[in-house]
Design a protein around this motif. Structure first.
Motif, PDB file in Angstrom:
ATOM      1  N   HIS A 165       0.830  -1.214   0.000  1.00  0.00           N
ATOM      2  CA  HIS A 165       0.000   0.000   0.000  1.00  0.00           C
ATOM      3  C   HIS A 165       0.858   1.255   0.000  1.00  0.00           C
ATOM      4  O   HIS A 165       0.380   2.342  -0.356  1.00  0.00           O
ATOM      5  CB  HIS A 165      -0.945  -0.010   1.203  1.00  0.00           C
ATOM      6  N   ASP A 166       2.115   1.114   0.393  1.00  0.00           N
ATOM      7  CA  ASP A 166       3.014   2.280   0.391  1.00  0.00           C
ATOM      8  C   ASP A 166       3.170   2.853  -1.009  1.00  0.00           C
ATOM      9  O   ASP A 166       3.356   4.075  -1.169  1.00  0.00           O
ATOM     10  CB  ASP A 166       4.385   1.897   0.947  1.00  0.00           C
ATOM     11  N   HIS A 168       0.865   2.976  -3.293  1.00  0.00           N
ATOM     12  CA  HIS A 168      -0.337   3.787  -3.530  1.00  0.00           C
ATOM     13  C   HIS A 168      -0.225   5.125  -2.807  1.00  0.00           C
ATOM     14  O   HIS A 168      -0.533   6.182  -3.382  1.00  0.00           O
ATOM     15  CB  HIS A 168      -1.569   3.026  -3.051  1.00  0.00           C
ATOM     16  N   ASP A 169       0.250   5.103  -1.563  1.00  0.00           N
ATOM     17  CA  ASP A 169       0.389   6.345  -0.796  1.00  0.00           C
ATOM     18  C   ASP A 169       1.421   7.269  -1.435  1.00  0.00           C
ATOM     19  O   ASP A 169       1.214   8.491  -1.493  1.00  0.00           O
ATOM     20  CB  ASP A 169       0.800   6.023   0.639  1.00  0.00           C
ATOM     21  N   THR A 172      -0.073   8.796  -4.548  1.00  0.00           N
ATOM     22  CA  THR A 172      -1.071   9.805  -4.164  1.00  0.00           C
ATOM     23  C   THR A 172      -0.391  11.087  -3.706  1.00  0.00           C
ATOM     24  O   THR A 172      -0.831  12.205  -4.036  1.00  0.00           O
ATOM     25  CB  THR A 172      -1.976   9.254  -3.044  1.00  0.00           C
ATOM     26  N   ALA A 173       0.703  10.943  -2.952  1.00  0.00           N
ATOM     27  CA  ALA A 173       1.449  12.119  -2.488  1.00  0.00           C
ATOM     28  C   ALA A 173       2.040  12.902  -3.647  1.00  0.00           C
ATOM     29  O   ALA A 173       2.212  14.126  -3.565  1.00  0.00           O
ATOM     30  CB  ALA A 173       2.548  11.677  -1.530  1.00  0.00           C
TER      31      ALA A 173
END
Length: 274
Positions: A165-166, A168-169, A172-173
Motif C-alpha cells: 500500500h506504500d 499507492h500512498d 497519491t502524495a
C-alpha cells in the motif's frame, strides 16, 4: 540424495497415472492425424505404420482453416480484451476503493463460480434474441466476457491487494489520481496475473462449442469447433480427418500456452499465495 516419504511416492504415482490417462487420447489423436483412411480403420496400434502428411493437407483444405480461424481469432481476441479491461478495473476497485456494499458485491461475483453455465443457456438465448444479437459474434463475446467474471475478479483482486500500500500512498502524495495509479503502478505489477487470466479465458473461448452451436446459423460466422463438427457430420465420417482437424484446432492453443507458460505459472502461484 533425499529419500521420498511413502506419501510422496503415492502422490507422484497417482500423478503419473493421471498424466498417462490424460495424454493417451491426445496421443491417439496425433497418431490418427498421420494415418490414411485404411490404416485408421485397422486400429490396434498407436504409432503409424505408413505415416503420411496427406491427411493433414486434405483436412486443412476441407476445413477452410483460415476463414474460420479468423472468426475464432476475432471472438477469442475480443473476449480476452474485454475481460482484461473490465475486470482489471473491477479488481482494482474491490481491492483499493472503499464503496458501500463492496464485500457483498465481491462475494456475489465469487459465488457465481458455482453456477453451472448450462443453466443460463436458455435465458441467455432469449435475451440475445430480444436484443437482436443472437447469431452474431457480439452475441458470443458478451456472454464469454461475463462468464469469466468470477475467476477474473477473484484473481485480480488478490493480485492488487498483494501490492504494498506504500506504493499507492507515494503515488497519491505525488498528485496521481486513481486511474493513473492503476495504469502506471498496479497494472504493470499484476502482469503475470493478467496473462494467466488471458490464457484461462482464451482456451475455453477458442474451444467453446455449446453456445456457438446454439447461436450461430450463418456458416460464414462459424468458428473452428463448428467447422470441425461440419467436417465430422458427413455420411461416412473419416476418422483420420476428424483427428487431423482436431489437431489443427488445438495447435494454436498449445503454442499460446508454451509461449506464455512462464507468466502463467507465476500468475497461478501468486494467486495461490495471495
Amino acid at each position: 540424495m533425499r529419500r521420498l516419504s511413502a506419501g510422496a511416492v503415492v502422490a507422484y504415482a497417482a500423478l503419473a497415472v493421471y498424466a498417462v490417462v490424460s495424454l493417451y487420447p491426445f496421443a491417439w489423436m496425433v497418431s490418427g492425424a498421420f494415418k490414411d483412411r485404411l490404416e485408421i480403420l485397422e486400429g490396434g496400434h498407436l504409432i503409424p505404420r505408413r505415416p503420411t502428411l496427406a491427411t493433414l493437407a486434405d483436412t486443412w483444405s476441407r476445413l477452410h482453416f483460415f476463414d474460420y480461424f479468423l472468426n475464432s481469432l476475432k471472438v477469442t481476441g475480443l473476449t480476452v480484451l474485454g475481460v482484461l479491461v473490465v475486470y482489471s478495473l473491477a479488481g482494482y476497485a474491490f481491492a483499493m476503493v472503499d464503496f458501500p456494499g463492496r464485500r457483498f458485491v465481491f462475494w456475489f461475483f465469487v459465488a457465481l463460480l458455482f453456477v453451472p453455465s448450462i443453466t443460463v443457456l436458455l435465458p441467455l438465448t432469449i435475451l440475445e434474441n430480444k436484443l437482436n444479437i443472437l447469431g452474431t459474434h457480439t452475441g458470443l463475446i458478451l456472454p464469454f466476457v461475463n462468464g469469466t467474471a468470477p475467476l477474473a475478479v477473484l484473481m485480480l483482486t488478490a493480485a492488487f491487494r498483494a501490492v504494498p500500500h506504500d506504493l499507492h500512498d507515494a503515488a497519491t502524495a505525488d498528485g496521481a489520481g486513481e486511474l493513473r495509479i492503476f495504469w502506471r503502478v498496479y497494472l504493470p505489477l499484476a502482469r503475470p496475473t493478467l496473462i494467466t487470466i488471458g490464457v484461462l479465458t482464451a482456451v475455453p473461448t477458442w474451444n467453446e462449442y455449446v453456445l456457438t452451436r446454439v447461436s450461430l446459423n450463418d456458416e460464414s460466422r462459424y468458428t473452428l469447433p463448428l467447422a470441425l463438427e461440419r467436417l465430422a457430420s458427413g455420411t461416412v465420417p473419416s476418422y483420420n480427418e476428424i483427428m487431423a482437424g482436431s489437431l489443427i484446432l488445438v495447435v494454436p492453443v498449445i503454442v499460446l500456452f508454451l509461449a506464455l507458460q512462464r507468466y502463467f505459472v507465476n500468475g497461478l502461484s501468486g494467486a495461490v499465495k495471495n
